[in-house]
Design an enzyme around this catalytic site. Sequence first.
Site, PDB file in Angstrom:
ATOM      1  N   CYS A 181       0.849  -1.190   0.000  1.00 16.37           N
ATOM      2  CA  CYS A 181       0.000   0.000   0.000  1.00 16.37           C
ATOM      3  C   CYS A 181       0.885   1.240   0.000  1.00 16.37           C
ATOM      4  CB  CYS A 181      -0.899  -0.010   1.239  1.00 16.37           C
ATOM      5  SG  CYS A 181      -1.847   1.518   1.438  1.00 16.37           S
TER       6      CYS A 181
ATOM      7  N   ASP B  53       3.738   6.417   3.507  1.00 17.21           N
ATOM      8  CA  ASP B  53       5.119   6.056   3.199  1.00 17.21           C
ATOM      9  C   ASP B  53       5.645   4.863   3.992  1.00 17.21           C
ATOM     10  OD1 ASP B  53       4.642   7.852   5.206  1.00 17.21           O
ATOM     11  OD2 ASP B  53       6.226   9.241   4.673  1.00 17.21           O
TER      12      ASP B  53
ATOM     13  N   CYS C 125      -4.368   0.046   7.867  1.00 20.96           N
ATOM     14  CA  CYS C 125      -5.180   1.066   8.529  1.00 20.96           C
ATOM     15  C   CYS C 125      -6.379   1.373   7.641  1.00 20.96           C
ATOM     16  CB  CYS C 125      -4.358   2.327   8.786  1.00 20.96           C
ATOM     17  SG  CYS C 125      -4.215   3.384   7.342  1.00 20.96           S
TER      18      CYS C 125
ATOM     19  N   ARG D  34      -0.954  13.887  12.885  1.00 23.79           N
ATOM     20  CA  ARG D  34      -1.574  13.537  11.607  1.00 23.79           C
ATOM     21  C   ARG D  34      -3.000  13.064  11.820  1.00 23.79           C
ATOM     22  NH1 ARG D  34       1.691  16.430   8.565  1.00 23.79           N
ATOM     23  NH2 ARG D  34       3.855  15.923   9.012  1.00 23.79           N
TER      24      ARG D  34
ATOM     25  N   PHE E  94      -3.853  10.802   4.458  1.00 24.31           N
ATOM     26  CA  PHE E  94      -2.400  10.954   4.405  1.00 24.31           C
ATOM     27  C   PHE E  94      -2.098  12.334   3.840  1.00 24.31           C
ATOM     28  CE2 PHE E  94       1.689  10.682   2.080  1.00 24.31           C
ATOM     29  CZ  PHE E  94       2.515  10.439   3.162  1.00 24.31           C
TER      30      PHE E  94
HETATM   31  N1  LIG Z   1      -3.016   8.662   9.366  1.00 30.32           N
HETATM   32  C1  LIG Z   1      -1.885   9.231   8.971  1.00 30.32           C
HETATM   33  N2  LIG Z   1      -0.705   8.665   9.305  1.00 30.32           N
HETATM   34  C2  LIG Z   1       0.456   9.229   8.915  1.00 30.32           C
HETATM   35  C3  LIG Z   1       0.495  10.385   8.119  1.00 30.32           C
HETATM   36  C4  LIG Z   1      -0.766  10.975   7.782  1.00 30.32           C
HETATM   37  O1  LIG Z   1      -0.832  12.014   7.114  1.00 30.32           O
HETATM   38  N3  LIG Z   1      -1.911  10.366   8.236  1.00 30.32           N
HETATM   39  N4  LIG Z   1       1.677  10.912   7.709  1.00 30.32           N
HETATM   40  C5  LIG Z   1       2.856  10.067   7.766  1.00 30.32           C
HETATM   41  C6  LIG Z   1       4.041  10.913   7.681  1.00 30.32           C
HETATM   42  S1  LIG Z   1       4.583  11.395   6.149  1.00 30.32           S
HETATM   43  C7  LIG Z   1       4.722  11.295   8.744  1.00 30.32           C
HETATM   44  S2  LIG Z   1       6.076  12.274   8.556  1.00 30.32           S
HETATM   45  C8  LIG Z   1       4.340  10.846  10.072  1.00 30.32           C
HETATM   46  C9  LIG Z   1       4.227  12.001  11.027  1.00 30.32           C
HETATM   47  O2  LIG Z   1       3.632  11.550  12.204  1.00 30.32           O
HETATM   48  P1  LIG Z   1       4.338  11.689  13.580  1.00 30.32           P
HETATM   49  O3  LIG Z   1       5.716  11.209  13.530  1.00 30.32           O
HETATM   50  O4  LIG Z   1       3.504  11.055  14.584  1.00 30.32           O
HETATM   51  O5  LIG Z   1       4.347  13.273  13.733  1.00 30.32           O
HETATM   52  P2  LIG Z   1       3.187  14.302  13.964  1.00 30.32           P
HETATM   53  O6  LIG Z   1       1.845  13.660  13.911  1.00 30.32           O
HETATM   54  O7  LIG Z   1       3.442  15.435  13.080  1.00 30.32           O
HETATM   55  O8  LIG Z   1       3.429  14.802  15.432  1.00 30.32           O
HETATM   56  C10 LIG Z   1       3.663  13.867  16.447  1.00 30.32           C
HETATM   57  C11 LIG Z   1       3.814  14.545  17.772  1.00 30.32           C
HETATM   58  O9  LIG Z   1       4.836  15.536  17.769  1.00 30.32           O
HETATM   59  C12 LIG Z   1       4.540  16.436  18.810  1.00 30.32           C
HETATM   60  N5  LIG Z   1       5.360  17.631  18.654  1.00 30.32           N
HETATM   61  C13 LIG Z   1       5.020  18.802  18.078  1.00 30.32           C
HETATM   62  N6  LIG Z   1       6.071  19.653  18.100  1.00 30.32           N
HETATM   63  C14 LIG Z   1       7.091  18.988  18.697  1.00 30.32           C
HETATM   64  C15 LIG Z   1       8.455  19.319  18.990  1.00 30.32           C
HETATM   65  O10 LIG Z   1       8.953  20.385  18.683  1.00 30.32           O
HETATM   66  N7  LIG Z   1       9.205  18.370  19.606  1.00 30.32           N
HETATM   67  C16 LIG Z   1       8.705  17.162  19.955  1.00 30.32           C
HETATM   68  N8  LIG Z   1       9.522  16.294  20.551  1.00 30.32           N
HETATM   69  N9  LIG Z   1       7.422  16.821  19.704  1.00 30.32           N
HETATM   70  C17 LIG Z   1       6.635  17.712  19.065  1.00 30.32           C
HETATM   71  C18 LIG Z   1       3.048  16.602  18.699  1.00 30.32           C
HETATM   72  O11 LIG Z   1       2.507  16.996  19.925  1.00 30.32           O
HETATM   73  C19 LIG Z   1       2.569  15.227  18.263  1.00 30.32           C
HETATM   74  O12 LIG Z   1       2.040  14.483  19.325  1.00 30.32           O
HETATM   75  O13 LIG Z   1       3.086  10.204  10.075  1.00 30.32           O
HETATM   76  C20 LIG Z   1       2.892   9.284   9.053  1.00 30.32           C
HETATM   77  N10 LIG Z   1       1.625   8.648   9.316  1.00 30.32           N
HETATM   78  N1  LIG Z   2       3.441  22.987   5.029  1.00 31.15           N
HETATM   79  C1  LIG Z   2       3.746  21.725   5.259  1.00 31.15           C
HETATM   80  N2  LIG Z   2       4.432  21.035   4.347  1.00 31.15           N
HETATM   81  C2  LIG Z   2       4.707  19.734   4.545  1.00 31.15           C
HETATM   82  C3  LIG Z   2       4.353  19.061   5.729  1.00 31.15           C
HETATM   83  C4  LIG Z   2       3.624  19.811   6.706  1.00 31.15           C
HETATM   84  O1  LIG Z   2       3.238  19.294   7.771  1.00 31.15           O
HETATM   85  N3  LIG Z   2       3.337  21.120   6.431  1.00 31.15           N
HETATM   86  N4  LIG Z   2       4.660  17.741   5.891  1.00 31.15           N
HETATM   87  C5  LIG Z   2       5.787  17.226   5.134  1.00 31.15           C
HETATM   88  C6  LIG Z   2       5.831  15.759   5.152  1.00 31.15           C
HETATM   89  S1  LIG Z   2       6.086  15.017   6.668  1.00 31.15           S
HETATM   90  C7  LIG Z   2       5.717  15.002   4.042  1.00 31.15           C
HETATM   91  S2  LIG Z   2       5.900  13.311   4.147  1.00 31.15           S
HETATM   92  C8  LIG Z   2       5.448  15.613   2.723  1.00 31.15           C
HETATM   93  C9  LIG Z   2       4.461  14.799   1.907  1.00 31.15           C
HETATM   94  O2  LIG Z   2       4.281  15.370   0.677  1.00 31.15           O
HETATM   95  P1  LIG Z   2       3.729  14.468  -0.520  1.00 31.15           P
HETATM   96  O3  LIG Z   2       4.532  13.246  -0.570  1.00 31.15           O
HETATM   97  O4  LIG Z   2       3.652  15.329  -1.679  1.00 31.15           O
HETATM   98  O5  LIG Z   2       2.285  13.989  -0.024  1.00 31.15           O
HETATM   99  P2  LIG Z   2       0.796  14.361  -0.330  1.00 31.15           P
HETATM  100  O6  LIG Z   2       0.426  15.632   0.276  1.00 31.15           O
HETATM  101  O7  LIG Z   2       0.054  13.153   0.072  1.00 31.15           O
HETATM  102  O8  LIG Z   2       0.643  14.562  -1.902  1.00 31.15           O
HETATM  103  C10 LIG Z   2       0.734  13.494  -2.740  1.00 31.15           C
HETATM  104  C11 LIG Z   2      -0.057  13.730  -4.013  1.00 31.15           C
HETATM  105  O9  LIG Z   2       0.173  12.621  -4.852  1.00 31.15           O
HETATM  106  C12 LIG Z   2      -1.022  12.113  -5.386  1.00 31.15           C
HETATM  107  N5  LIG Z   2      -0.824  10.664  -5.503  1.00 31.15           N
HETATM  108  C13 LIG Z   2      -1.063   9.714  -4.575  1.00 31.15           C
HETATM  109  N6  LIG Z   2      -0.743   8.518  -5.041  1.00 31.15           N
HETATM  110  C14 LIG Z   2      -0.279   8.695  -6.287  1.00 31.15           C
HETATM  111  C15 LIG Z   2       0.211   7.789  -7.280  1.00 31.15           C
HETATM  112  O10 LIG Z   2       0.245   6.593  -7.082  1.00 31.15           O
HETATM  113  N7  LIG Z   2       0.606   8.325  -8.460  1.00 31.15           N
HETATM  114  C16 LIG Z   2       0.544   9.663  -8.702  1.00 31.15           C
HETATM  115  N8  LIG Z   2       0.987  10.113  -9.878  1.00 31.15           N
HETATM  116  N9  LIG Z   2       0.077  10.535  -7.777  1.00 31.15           N
HETATM  117  C17 LIG Z   2      -0.326  10.059  -6.587  1.00 31.15           C
HETATM  118  C18 LIG Z   2      -2.098  12.500  -4.413  1.00 31.15           C
HETATM  119  O11 LIG Z   2      -3.314  12.697  -5.111  1.00 31.15           O
HETATM  120  C19 LIG Z   2      -1.548  13.791  -3.794  1.00 31.15           C
HETATM  121  O12 LIG Z   2      -2.059  14.923  -4.402  1.00 31.15           O
HETATM  122  O13 LIG Z   2       4.943  16.929   2.911  1.00 31.15           O
HETATM  123  C20 LIG Z   2       5.803  17.707   3.696  1.00 31.15           C
HETATM  124  N10 LIG Z   2       5.372  19.066   3.581  1.00 31.15           N
HETATM  125  S1  SF4 Z   3      -0.530   2.525   7.398  1.00 28.87           S
HETATM  126 FE1  SF4 Z   3      -2.420   2.540   6.154  1.00 28.87          FE
HETATM  127  S2  SF4 Z   3      -2.045   3.978   4.462  1.00 28.87           S
HETATM  128 FE2  SF4 Z   3      -0.061   3.484   5.398  1.00 28.87          FE
HETATM  129  S3  SF4 Z   3       0.707   1.795   4.115  1.00 28.87           S
HETATM  130 FE3  SF4 Z   3      -0.371   0.885   5.895  1.00 28.87          FE
HETATM  131  S4  SF4 Z   3      -2.452   0.524   5.152  1.00 28.87           S
HETATM  132 FE4  SF4 Z   3      -1.514   1.955   3.719  1.00 28.87          FE
HETATM  133 MO   LIG Z   4       6.361  12.763   6.374  1.00 26.61          MO
END
Ligand SMILES: Nc1nc2c(c(=O)[nH]1)N[C@H]1C(S)=C(S)[C@@H](COP(=O)(O)OP(=O)(O)OC[C@H]3O[C@@H](n4cnc5c(=O)[nH]c(N)nc54)[C@H](O)[C@@H]3O)O[C@H]1N2
Ligand SMILES: Nc1nc2c(c(=O)[nH]1)N[C@H]1C(S)=C(S)[C@@H](COP(=O)(O)OP(=O)(O)OC[C@H]3O[C@@H](n4cnc5c(=O)[nH]c(N)nc54)[C@H](O)[C@@H]3O)O[C@H]1N2
Ligand code: SF4
Ligand SMILES: [Mo]
Length: 723
Positions: free
Chosen positions: A8, A12, A45, A599, A604
């Site tokens: 999936c 990531d 999930c 999050r 996502f």
């Molecule tokens: N359902 C769902 N799952 C996801 C994602 C999603 O979009 N949806 N995104 C995925 C991705 S790309 C990522 S990067 C991860 C992110 O997910 P996590 O690693 O869990 O990070 P966040 O949810 O941004 O924040 C987690 C915690 O950081 C705390 N925090 C805020 N500021 C600070 C600080 O300065 N220091 C410390 N120590 N803690 C702080 C917040 O209170 C919060 O409880 O989740 C992944 N999993």
């Molecule tokens: N301002 C701000 N910027 C951030 C963050 C934040 O908290 N605040 N978080 C950061 C973090 S932790 C991360 S991980 C990044 C994530 O940044 P991205 O990896 O860009 O994640 P998404 O926002 O999910 O955008 C992904 C896009 O790809 C499309 N997509 C999904 N699956 C596919 C596919 O299979 N093929 C194609 N062609 N398109 C697809 C979706 O429709 C969506 O529009 O963002 C970062 N940027």
């Molecule tokens: S945690 Fe959820 S969205 Fe992420 S890879 Fe697993 S099933 Fe897919």
């Molecule tokens: Mo991320």
Amino acid sequence: MLEKRALCSGCDIYCQVRAEVPESGKVGDVSVKAIDPRPLRANICMKGVHAPQGFAHPKRILHPLKRVGARGEGKWQEVSWDAALDDIAERLSKVVARYGPEALAVSTSQWNTQTDNGAGRRFMNFLGSPNWISGVAICAGNTAAVNRLVYGWYPYPDYPNTQCIVLFGHNPKQHSWTPVYNAVRRAQQRGAKLIVLDPRKSENAEQADLWLPLKPGSDAAMCLGWLKVILDEELYDKEFVAKWTVGFDALRERVNEFPLERVAALTGVPVALIQQAARMYATSGPAVIPWTPITDQQRNSTSAIRLMCILRAICGNLDVPGGELLHGFHPDIVHESELERHDVLSDAQKSKQLGSTTHPLFTYRGMAALREPAKRVWGYEWPNLINGCYMANPSATFRAMADGDPYPVKAFFTLGNNTLMSFANMQLIQRAILNQDLVVAVEHFRTPTAQLADYILPGDAWLERNCLADGFGWTAIYRPSQKVVDAPGECHSVYDFWRDLAVRMGLGEHFPWESNEAMLDHRLNRLGMDFATFAEKHPYHAPPFVHQKYRETGFATPSGRVELFSSVLDDLGFDPLPYWRDAPPANPAFPLTMFMGVRDDEFFQTGHRHIAALRARKPDPTMFIHAADAANSGLAEGDWASIITPQGSVKLKTSIRADMPQGVVRVPHGWWLPEREEGDGTLSGAWEFADAQICPDDEDHLDREQGIPHMKGIACRVQPFEA
Ligand SMILES: Nc1nc2c(c(=O)[nH]1)N[C@H]1C(S)=C(S)[C@@H](COP(=O)(O)OP(=O)(O)OC[C@H]3O[C@@H](n4cnc5c(=O)[nH]c(N)nc54)[C@H](O)[C@@H]3O)O[C@H]1N2
Ligand SMILES: Nc1nc2c(c(=O)[nH]1)N[C@H]1C(S)=C(S)[C@@H](COP(=O)(O)OP(=O)(O)OC[C@H]3O[C@@H](n4cnc5c(=O)[nH]c(N)nc54)[C@H](O)[C@@H]3O)O[C@H]1N2
Ligand code: SF4
Ligand SMILES: [Mo]
């Protein structure tokens, strides 16, 4: 019922799941289930379960769209894949002829598209452009680059054998990074300790042995405090430090500048609790500090990440069972770094990479001193771990796109990345995109970013393609993902995009693999298997793991040791030791502090809000706030509020939460309204709700070495929303 094994890419973490092949052959009829349904082993999930409905959504783009109105006006015409690529190639050629190949910038997600196989960088390297950026600049890719400075690879936690886990903010939940959530819970069931550092009483903090409620953004100061305890009390691995590190005395001197009273003042955590946690980490190991995105997005990011590396190393946790493992490459599978061909981009073009002079750490220039050591230890000069090691700086790239400074960037491709909303300073990013001669988005939907494009090309989805994954180069463990149904309409893989464009740009000889499947077969040929056979036989494939390989090879750093004092940073003109840098002086107009994060389980990042079953659970973007701060701001539960920073303002619903500390506000990432029609000037609500418009990217809010934005602790104020 025929079943396939798929990865999936809804997020990531890439759960391996079972997918039943439907008789209809339609993606909306696929049923997705966990491979192992037992509690704490079911790696799935709700986003994975509902993925088929998302891919079958009526708004999914099935044919290339060409813009026929003004940018953002929402007027499109369907064209064929071939017609679109012919025109894109012609227009890109004009940009290259007029401004040079560096005038092409590319932004990708890199994980959700799955079929890149290094082709994007390969295309750019043969064309001559170094200007590649990605979400990985602020999520894991930059951590990987910083880890390489210290010990030459980015280690992966050995969850099944560890005795102590430290989460710096990182907060995996049942529906967020489910496999890590499960791994942490299972380690706790075995008796492993859990230490959580989080300003908020998070889901993991509730289950921790120790919870340190630190101030947002103060992680680097906390690590300096832990080191103070560990060095003063001699809790480190003396033999390892003597044999395998450089700069220990200099580090000790720096750490002595941080008596625990100072650390307590900087972090807001009492001295006794800092001592208790540092002792627990140093003495109950083998211990792991899993990757955390929190310190990827801070003003002190480089220091904080290096400090975690230093803790791992001096406490004896590197490359030992139960600690953090340096994988290296799988010897028998062609890895993406090799396919990217960073060797063919000339030094002259590399030196044009945007951000190289101001914030060089993860650019070609910043990583140059690690080429020879990587070759010596890992057998290859260009390990691009998490795709994060040879990036341009995002802010510098957007400035060049918007203002032509230091040179014009006039063509922009965005693949699986909602660029407009996924970095800081959305105002700048919009200007940057509007100033382009050519913008191409490879997408599933007309996202706010895609709405500004000249072409939107339809991408395939994870149930519709084959892929091979190795944790983005992080690990040597390869897993296959099998295609379950054919992609609908003219949806293509990103591999097809790069190859079809390369052929049109006269670069076809460098892409002899005609399809993604041919490329996958090529990657596996040293194993003597094609992809189909590999995928049938091997849920995963890994070489035998050897611990403490450094005893034979040394570390892949210039000194061959763990660099507590970084020769690379020293040569680049930065502080070679980890340090603390204060926030800008307080401004009474912005009395609260906000962080981006926590999050939403249902979505996502900027995606998934079109899936009805998920959206019903969370219809609106919501900020979390302490009851006293809400009352002081005139806000009650459920009220719409404005969250204002010097950069801009967003509209969010109020949720009064007992888990939030006073003075701190949580802002959710990535909100827009896919149901809202285009053309009303808000880009489907992005200009009302997206956090990127309140994240600044001035020098006070950028990390010095990497130039990534500070998102954990930005001064703000909150007030009732007025239309
Ligand atoms: N359902 C769902 N799952 C996801 C994602 C999603 O979009 N949806 N995104 C995925 C991705 S790309 C990522 S990067 C991860 C992110 O997910 P996590 O690693 O869990 O990070 P966040 O949810 O941004 O924040 C987690 C915690 O950081 C705390 N925090 C805020 N500021 C600070 C600080 O300065 N220091 C410390 N120590 N803690 C702080 C917040 O209170 C919060 O409880 O989740 C992944 N999993
Ligand atoms: N301002 C701000 N910027 C951030 C963050 C934040 O908290 N605040 N978080 C950061 C973090 S932790 C991360 S991980 C990044 C994530 O940044 P991205 O990896 O860009 O994640 P998404 O926002 O999910 O955008 C992904 C896009 O790809 C499309 N997509 C999904 N699956 C596919 C596919 O299979 N093929 C194609 N062609 N398109 C697809 C979706 O429709 C969506 O529009 O963002 C970062 N940027
Ligand atoms: S945690 Fe959820 S969205 Fe992420 S890879 Fe697993 S099933 Fe897919
Ligand atoms: Mo991320």
